[in-house]
Structure formats: structure tokens, C-alpha cells
Motif scaffolding. Structure first.
Motif, PDB file in Angstrom:
ATOM      1  N   SER A 189       0.870  -1.171   0.000  1.00 53.79           N
ATOM      2  CA  SER A 189       0.000   0.000   0.000  1.00 53.79           C
ATOM      3  C   SER A 189       0.911   1.226   0.000  1.00 53.79           C
ATOM      4  N   GLY A 190       0.375   2.352  -0.335  1.00 51.16           N
ATOM      5  CA  GLY A 190       1.187   3.563  -0.300  1.00 51.16           C
ATOM      6  C   GLY A 190       1.516   4.067  -1.688  1.00 51.16           C
ATOM      7  N   ARG A 191       2.641   4.716  -1.776  1.00 51.27           N
ATOM      8  CA  ARG A 191       3.044   5.426  -2.986  1.00 51.27           C
ATOM      9  C   ARG A 191       3.270   4.507  -4.193  1.00 51.27           C
ATOM     10  N   HIS A 192       3.812   3.311  -3.954  1.00 54.80           N
ATOM     11  CA  HIS A 192       4.126   2.393  -5.044  1.00 54.80           C
ATOM     12  C   HIS A 192       3.273   1.133  -4.941  1.00 54.80           C
ATOM     13  N   ASP A 193       2.894   0.600  -6.088  1.00 57.54           N
ATOM     14  CA  ASP A 193       2.112  -0.636  -6.118  1.00 57.54           C
ATOM     15  C   ASP A 193       2.995  -1.855  -5.867  1.00 57.54           C
ATOM     16  N   LEU A 194       4.201  -1.818  -6.412  1.00 56.27           N
ATOM     17  CA  LEU A 194       5.161  -2.901  -6.239  1.00 56.27           C
ATOM     18  C   LEU A 194       6.480  -2.321  -5.750  1.00 56.27           C
ATOM     19  N   ILE A 195       7.140  -3.058  -4.886  1.00 54.61           N
ATOM     20  CA  ILE A 195       8.493  -2.694  -4.468  1.00 54.61           C
ATOM     21  C   ILE A 195       9.351  -3.936  -4.668  1.00 54.61           C
ATOM     22  N   LEU A 196      10.519  -3.723  -5.262  1.00 54.87           N
ATOM     23  CA  LEU A 196      11.414  -4.844  -5.472  1.00 54.87           C
ATOM     24  C   LEU A 196      12.807  -4.513  -4.988  1.00 54.87           C
ATOM     25  N   GLN A 197      13.534  -5.553  -4.648  1.00 54.14           N
ATOM     26  CA  GLN A 197      14.939  -5.427  -4.286  1.00 54.14           C
ATOM     27  C   GLN A 197      15.717  -6.192  -5.341  1.00 54.14           C
ATOM     28  N   ALA A 198      16.784  -5.574  -5.836  1.00 54.18           N
ATOM     29  CA  ALA A 198      17.579  -6.222  -6.876  1.00 54.18           C
ATOM     30  C   ALA A 198      19.056  -5.914  -6.677  1.00 54.18           C
ATOM     31  N   TYR A 199      19.883  -6.791  -7.212  1.00 60.23           N
ATOM     32  CA  TYR A 199      21.340  -6.659  -7.124  1.00 60.23           C
ATOM     33  C   TYR A 199      21.938  -6.667  -8.525  1.00 60.23           C
ATOM     34  N   PHE A 200      22.917  -5.789  -8.754  1.00 60.41           N
ATOM     35  CA  PHE A 200      23.570  -5.681 -10.054  1.00 60.41           C
ATOM     36  C   PHE A 200      25.076  -5.615  -9.871  1.00 60.41           C
ATOM     37  N   LYS A 201      25.808  -6.036 -10.897  1.00 65.00           N
ATOM     38  CA  LYS A 201      27.267  -5.971 -10.857  1.00 65.00           C
ATOM     39  C   LYS A 201      27.755  -4.531 -10.841  1.00 65.00           C
ATOM     40  N   ASN A 202      27.068  -3.674 -11.589  1.00 70.84           N
ATOM     41  CA  ASN A 202      27.517  -2.287 -11.704  1.00 70.84           C
ATOM     42  C   ASN A 202      26.347  -1.397 -12.098  1.00 70.84           C
ATOM     43  N   ASN A 203      26.593  -0.096 -12.141  1.00 70.48           N
ATOM     44  CA  ASN A 203      25.538   0.861 -12.488  1.00 70.48           C
ATOM     45  C   ASN A 203      25.057   0.696 -13.917  1.00 70.48           C
ATOM     46  N   ASP A 204      25.948   0.307 -14.829  1.00 71.43           N
ATOM     47  CA  ASP A 204      25.530   0.102 -16.220  1.00 71.43           C
ATOM     48  C   ASP A 204      24.472  -0.994 -16.321  1.00 71.43           C
ATOM     49  N   ASP A 205      24.655  -2.089 -15.574  1.00 74.12           N
ATOM     50  CA  ASP A 205      23.655  -3.167 -15.581  1.00 74.12           C
ATOM     51  C   ASP A 205      22.326  -2.679 -15.007  1.00 74.12           C
ATOM     52  N   LEU A 206      22.389  -1.847 -13.965  1.00 78.28           N
ATOM     53  CA  LEU A 206      21.165  -1.270 -13.400  1.00 78.28           C
ATOM     54  C   LEU A 206      20.466  -0.391 -14.422  1.00 78.28           C
ATOM     55  N   VAL A 207      21.213   0.479 -15.093  1.00 85.57           N
ATOM     56  CA  VAL A 207      20.633   1.374 -16.093  1.00 85.57           C
ATOM     57  C   VAL A 207      19.987   0.566 -17.212  1.00 85.57           C
ATOM     58  N   GLN A 208      20.645  -0.493 -17.640  1.00 86.07           N
ATOM     59  CA  GLN A 208      20.063  -1.337 -18.697  1.00 86.07           C
ATOM     60  C   GLN A 208      18.767  -1.981 -18.217  1.00 86.07           C
ATOM     61  N   PHE A 209      18.750  -2.469 -16.982  1.00 85.51           N
ATOM     62  CA  PHE A 209      17.543  -3.084 -16.436  1.00 85.51           C
ATOM     63  C   PHE A 209      16.376  -2.091 -16.439  1.00 85.51           C
ATOM     64  N   VAL A 210      16.647  -0.873 -15.980  1.00 86.92           N
ATOM     65  CA  VAL A 210      15.585   0.139 -15.909  1.00 86.92           C
ATOM     66  C   VAL A 210      15.169   0.600 -17.311  1.00 86.92           C
ATOM     67  N   ASN A 211      16.147   0.968 -18.129  1.00 82.63           N
ATOM     68  CA  ASN A 211      15.838   1.581 -19.432  1.00 82.63           C
ATOM     69  C   ASN A 211      15.459   0.593 -20.530  1.00 82.63           C
ATOM     70  N   LYS A 212      15.815  -0.664 -20.366  1.00 86.30           N
ATOM     71  CA  LYS A 212      15.469  -1.656 -21.390  1.00 86.30           C
ATOM     72  C   LYS A 212      14.401  -2.624 -20.881  1.00 86.30           C
ATOM     73  N   ASP A 213      14.720  -3.318 -19.782  1.00 87.46           N
ATOM     74  CA  ASP A 213      13.812  -4.366 -19.300  1.00 87.46           C
ATOM     75  C   ASP A 213      12.513  -3.797 -18.733  1.00 87.46           C
ATOM     76  N   LEU A 214      12.623  -2.839 -17.817  1.00 93.25           N
ATOM     77  CA  LEU A 214      11.403  -2.265 -17.238  1.00 93.25           C
ATOM     78  C   LEU A 214      10.647  -1.421 -18.261  1.00 93.25           C
ATOM     79  N   ALA A 215      11.395  -0.714 -19.106  1.00 91.01           N
ATOM     80  CA  ALA A 215      10.757   0.188 -20.080  1.00 91.01           C
ATOM     81  C   ALA A 215       9.855  -0.549 -21.056  1.00 91.01           C
TER      82      ALA A 215
END
Length: 150
Positions: A98-124
Motif C-alpha cells: 500500500s502507499g506510494r508504489h504498487d510494487l516494491i522490489l529489491q535487486a542486485y547488479f554488478k555495476n551501475n551500467d547493468d542497473l541502467v540497462q535493467f531500468v531503461n530496457k527491461d522495465l521500459a
């Protein structure tokens, strides 16, 4: 599954302190037979009360970027998006809140580039995501899977 009694909770407490503790040692600590401990542990495992897992330090295995991501979804899309997120190896936890977000997830990445790819490619490319709020862990003060309070 039946209710957990005082002995079950004591067994869980001993295993939580040291998951490699032997059934014989727990039996001695509780002044019961090893068979009693074995039977109770097997019952709790069968009932899904707990499971034996290896808890690794993400940083020591090359996962240097830990994030919490809040996701707002279109109505009716929450379950579908959660099921899709469950398939990503980087995602450790997905929950509806409940609250501001419908889903909350925790994730681990090797580096910031992998995080950016996850957000900008996979989530997008997931239909139904309205917005994403990424919080990168800067410092960890506690990481515990201890749920037994004394």
C-alpha cells in the motif's frame, strides 16, 4: 500445518543462531531425543515454516549495486508485472504494497551500467508500468533474516 509450540520456536532459534548446528546438539540443549528434533525439523520443513538456504554477501560475489525500486502500475497490471519481474535473476524480492508504489522490489547488479540497462530496457518494455523510483543503497546497517523475537 499445526501451531508452533515453545519447543518448535526454540529449535528455530538454535538453527537461526547456527544453521549447521547438529540435531544431536539441539537435542542436548533442549533435553529431548535426537529423533524428536529430527521429526520436528522435518515437519516444519514439510510445512514450509522455514528452509535451509545459503545467505551470501552480494558484494563478495561481485554484486556491488543494491537497489530498492518502487513501481507504479496501471490498474489491473500489477499481478502481470510482478510475475514478469519474478523471472529476472537480478531481482531478489517483489512485493505488493500500500502507499506510494504498487510494487516494491529489491535487486542486485554488478555495476551501475547493468542497473541502467535493467531500468531503461527491461522495465521500459513492460506494458503497464506508469513510473519507476530507483533508490541505490549507499550503506547497509543491518541485513538479517531473523524473525524470532525473544
Amino acid at each position: 500445518m499445526g501451531k508452533l509450540d515453545v519447543m518448535d520456536m526454540a529449535i528455530l532459534g538454535f538453527l537461526q543462531e547456527n544453521g549447521k548446528r547438529s540435531y544431536t546438539e539441539i537435542a542436548k540443549l533442549l533435553d529431548v531425543s535426537e529423533g524428536t528434533i529430527r521429526t520436528r525439523i522435518n515437519r516444519m520443513l514439510k510445512d514450509g515454516v522455514f528452509e535451509f538456504i545459503i545467505h551470501m554477501d552480494p558484494n563478495k560475489i561481485g554484486l556491488d549495486v543494491q537497489v530498492i525500486i518502487g513501481i507504479s502500475t496501471k490498474l489491473g497490471k500489477q499481478e502481470e508485472i510482478a510475475r514478469t519481474l519474478n523471472q529476472f535473476q537480478e531481482v531478489r524480492f517483489v512485493g505488493a504494497f500500500s502507499g506510494r508504489h504498487d510494487l516494491i522490489l529489491q535487486a542486485y547488479f554488478k555495476n551501475n551500467d547493468d542497473l541502467v540497462q535493467f531500468v531503461n530496457k527491461d522495465l521500459a518494455k513492460m506494458d503497464g508500468i506508469i513510473s519507476v523510483d530507483v533508490s541505490i543503497e549507499l550503506k547497509q546497517y543491518k541485513d538479517s533474516f531473523s524473525y524470532i523475537v525473544e
